[in-house]
Design a protein around this motif. Structure first.
Motif, PDB file in Angstrom:
ATOM      1  N   SER A  55      27.591  46.317  42.998  1.00  0.00           N
ATOM      2  CA  SER A  55      27.675  45.563  44.254  1.00  0.00           C
ATOM      3  C   SER A  55      28.294  44.188  44.049  1.00  0.00           C
ATOM      4  N   GLU A  56      28.205  43.645  42.828  1.00  0.00           N
ATOM      5  CA  GLU A  56      28.789  42.336  42.533  1.00  0.00           C
ATOM      6  C   GLU A  56      30.298  42.401  42.292  1.00  0.00           C
ATOM      7  N   MET A  57      30.824  43.603  42.070  1.00  0.00           N
ATOM      8  CA  MET A  57      32.234  43.741  41.694  1.00  0.00           C
ATOM      9  C   MET A  57      33.119  43.890  42.918  1.00  0.00           C
ATOM     10  N   PRO A  58      34.284  43.232  42.934  1.00  0.00           N
ATOM     11  CA  PRO A  58      35.253  43.462  44.004  1.00  0.00           C
ATOM     12  C   PRO A  58      35.744  44.907  43.997  1.00  0.00           C
ATOM     13  N   PRO A  59      36.160  45.428  45.149  1.00  0.00           N
ATOM     14  CA  PRO A  59      36.628  46.819  45.224  1.00  0.00           C
ATOM     15  C   PRO A  59      37.758  47.147  44.253  1.00  0.00           C
ATOM     16  N   LEU A  60      38.661  46.181  44.011  1.00  0.00           N
ATOM     17  CA  LEU A  60      39.791  46.462  43.130  1.00  0.00           C
ATOM     18  C   LEU A  60      39.321  46.788  41.712  1.00  0.00           C
ATOM     19  N   ILE A  61      38.335  46.038  41.213  1.00  0.00           N
ATOM     20  CA  ILE A  61      37.832  46.299  39.860  1.00  0.00           C
ATOM     21  C   ILE A  61      37.193  47.682  39.810  1.00  0.00           C
TER      22      ILE A  61
END
Length: 261
Positions: free
Chosen positions: A205-211
């Protein structure tokens, strides 16, 4: 480049007008929205630029309905630097943050990815998928074997991302032959929490969608993150080796090579 929605077109930048349209979108996203800056940022004209721009290819997603007499209606951007263009420039953009010796010594055909962004009004739709389709065509046409580049967590407090950074370290660290290493003074150890203290849902949940999209393609991360205070980000180096992709994901990058029935 092919595209499935008639209001969009997808192509590489052809001239200064195209490049400045990309730089204008980057300014809106990276400077106005996310608080970044840099020595060549043009605040008066609202262009986010750097010394690498003339050497990169700039993949543009254009919505003709947003065209103006001054610029095409660029709503998505990807910046791409091939091994050959890097040799002209003398280095990769990522080398200010990471020791790329393992990649450089591999002798494989590479492309560095960066400055990926989509206009806020087009997020959550097909825009990012369209850019990924364009990237796949670019990779196929140039026989690229390794894609890499820095991707960002927005903010510079490591504790705000301790779950995601630790998850990447424990579960997605690149193999030795691809493991680039973050450089001082911005280097940050990603091993902030032990593996048994991690919660997968919180970490993702902390990660941006691109990552997360890169990880779904089978991407790895380098050793350590890098705190980029100019761009107000914590950067990680993502590496995708097409030879190590799962068959399902590799087909995305090879299906266009199959002869028509």
């Amino acid at each position: 480049m092919s595209i499935s929605e008639p209001q969009f077109s997808l192509r590489l930048a052809r001239d200064l007008r195209d490049l400045q349209a990309a730089q204008r979108l980057r300014y809106e996203v990276f400077v106005e929205e996310l608080g970044g800056t840099g020595p060549l940022v043009d605040h008066e004209n609202r262009f986010e630029a750097d010394e690498f721009d003339p050497f990169f290819d700039h993949l543009l997603l254009i919505d003709a309905r947003r065209d103006t007499p001054e610029f095409p209606g660029v709503v998505g951007v990807y910046r791409l630097l091939t091994s050959e263009k890097s040799a002209e420039m003398g280095r990769y953009y990522s080398e200010s943050e990471y020791d790329l010796t393992p990649l450089r010594s591999s002798g494989r055909r590479m492309v560095e990815l960066g400055r990926s962004c989509v206009h806020p009004e087009y997020r959550g739709g097909s825009a990012m998928l369209q850019l990924w389709n364009g990237l796949a065509e670019y990779v196929l046409e140039r026989d690229i074997e390794v894609m890499f580049g820095v991707a960002s967590l927005h903010g510079t407090d490591p504790q705000a991302f301790r779950q995601s950074l630790s998850w990447l370290h424990h579960h997605h660290l690149a193999p030795d032959d691809l493991r680039v290493t973050a450089l001082p003074p911005g280097r940050l150890d990603m091993n902030l929490l032990p593996a048994e203290a991690l919660d997968r849902r919180t970490a993702l949940s902390e990660m941006p969608p691109l990552i997360k999209a890169y990880l779904r393609l089978g991407g790895f991360v380098g050793e350590g993150a890098f705190i980029d205070r100019d761009f107000n980000t914590i950067d990680i180096c993502l590496i995708i080796d097409t030879a190590r992709m799962s068959e399902r994901h590799r087909s995305f990058y090879t299906r266009k090579q199959e002869p028509a029935a």
